[in-house]
Enzyme design. Structure first.
Site, PDB file in Angstrom:
ATOM      1  N   GLN A  40      -6.340   0.916   8.589  1.00 19.17           N
ATOM      2  CA  GLN A  40      -6.926   0.837   9.926  1.00 19.17           C
ATOM      3  C   GLN A  40      -7.999  -0.246   9.982  1.00 19.17           C
ATOM      4  OE1 GLN A  40      -8.965   4.554  10.346  1.00 19.17           O
ATOM      5  NE2 GLN A  40      -9.787   4.102  12.347  1.00 19.17           N
ATOM      6  N   ILE A  85      -0.084   2.710   6.362  1.00 17.98           N
ATOM      7  CA  ILE A  85      -1.287   2.605   7.195  1.00 17.98           C
ATOM      8  C   ILE A  85      -2.068   3.913   7.135  1.00 17.98           C
ATOM      9  CG2 ILE A  85      -2.164   2.327   9.550  1.00 17.98           C
ATOM     10  CD1 ILE A  85      -1.013  -0.237   8.301  1.00 17.98           C
ATOM     11  N   HIS A  86      -3.300   3.848   6.667  1.00 19.43           N
ATOM     12  CA  HIS A  86      -4.161   5.044   6.583  1.00 19.43           C
ATOM     13  C   HIS A  86      -5.583   4.578   6.877  1.00 19.43           C
ATOM     14  CE1 HIS A  86      -5.361   3.784   2.417  1.00 19.43           C
ATOM     15  NE2 HIS A  86      -4.253   3.100   2.603  1.00 19.43           N
ATOM     16  N   GLY A  87      -6.578   5.277   6.336  1.00 17.88           N
ATOM     17  CA  GLY A  87      -7.968   4.913   6.643  1.00 17.88           C
ATOM     18  C   GLY A  87      -8.296   3.466   6.337  1.00 17.88           C
ATOM     19  N   ASP A  91       0.853  -1.185   0.000  1.00 17.29           N
ATOM     20  CA  ASP A  91       0.000   0.000   0.000  1.00 17.29           C
ATOM     21  C   ASP A  91       0.888   1.234   0.000  1.00 17.29           C
ATOM     22  OD1 ASP A  91      -1.749   2.138   0.582  1.00 17.29           O
ATOM     23  OD2 ASP A  91      -3.138   0.769   1.599  1.00 17.29           O
TER      24      ASP A  91
END
Lengths: 163, 144
Positions: free
Chosen positions: A20, A15-17, A11
């Site tokens: 999560q 780590i993002h929306g 990605d």
């Protein structure tokens, strides 16, 4: 002792929306962000930690350090590994991170890249790395962008674009 | 699975739904009801009623934008009238609340889901200045 790697994701945003929700859906207790730049950037780490529950251990390792320590994981650790590019994924797998399947989440558009879904665009370097992952290391791919629900990206067959 | 109706002023419902879709995938059993300029409160109430009826299942969570606003008030009226359905109603909907509601339906029934969404909504309002002050890290003995 083989580490319990529940999922491995590429990605571009680490780590993002969406990430999560992946962590929540997978129910893992350890997240390894395998990225050279994030491993040295407290700001990026702070932002990524902010979206993850405190009951989840967040580790920010360089790609090399991930390879060096992954086999030392405790049997109690269920692990989600995320890296930024297909090339980093190849370095991780070639460096001994034991996975069989890779989730190709977000690879953003850019000059010379071919869009294959609304989340994934492949350039020559992405294709070369993915092809080597598949042909040399026997990795299979899935392209679900989100951990649940129909995001329209899951049905793309990456293999079609690697020849 | 609990059905969800999101209602609010302007394109708040369709807007927040497009955002939820981006991070969580296109959810089933979720309907957005926009309250647009020029629409009457009565028409909005009918639309919320139709949305609730279009959702299968007995349990419905309605997420409204503002407490005391027309979408919230009309949702309250629908809840009063449709006594055959089990309806809970929250105001102050934001992204964290909406994501929690959509995502936790797999495990939670209506009452628990309502609490989870409300808590996530409150917890999700965060001051950047207060981020990263918690230096504690979860450790694993003999692990990484």
């Amino acid at each position: 002792m083989v580490p319990n790697i529940v999922a491995f994701r590429i990605d571009e945003r680490l780590i993002h929306g969406q990430g999560q929700l992946w962590i929540k859906a997978l129910g893992v207790n350890t997240v390894i962000v395998a990225n050279d730049s994030a491993s040295e950037d407290p700001m990026q780490q702070t932002l990524m930690k902010a979206v993850v529950s405190k009951s989840v251990a967040m580790r920010f390792f360089s790609v090399q350090h991930t390879c060096d320590v992954i086999m030392k994981a405790s049997p109690k650790q269920s692990i989600f590994i995320v890296c930024k590019t297909a090339e980093d994924a190849l370095k991780l797998v070639a460096g001994g991170v034991p996975v069989k399947e890779i989730n190709v989440g977000n690879i953003h558009r850019g000059p010379g890249k071919v869009e294959i879904s609304k989340y994934i665009a492949l350039g020559p370097e992405d294709k070369a790395a993915l092809k080597e992952l598949r042909d040399k290391h026997g990795i299979t791919f899935n392209t679900r962008a989100t951990a649940s629900g129909d995001d329209g990206a899951a049905k793309v067959d990456l293999n079609k674009y690697l020849d | 699975m609990v059905g969800i109706v999101i209602t609010g002023h302007g394109h708040f419902p369709s807007g927040i739904l497009s955002a939820v879709e981006l991070v969580a995938g296109k959810p089933d059993q979720v309907i957005g009801v926009d309250f647009e300029a020029g629409h009457s409160a009565h028409a909005l109430k009918e639309a919320i009623m139709a949305a609730v009826e279009a959702l299968g299942g007995d349990e419905i969570l309605i997420l409204a934008d503002l407490v005391g606003g027309t979408p919230f008030n009309m949702a309250a009226a629908v809840k009063q009238e449709l006594t055959s359905r089990n309806i809970r109603l929250l105001a102050g909907t934001n992204m964290p609340a909406a994501i929690e509601a959509v995502f936790s339906r797999v495990n939670a029934g209506l009452d628990e889901l309502t609490e989870l969404a409300a808590a996530a909504g409150s917890r999700g309002v965060v001051d950047f200045e207060h981020l990263g002050q918690d230096k504690e890290q979860l450790r694993f003995e003999d692990g990484i």
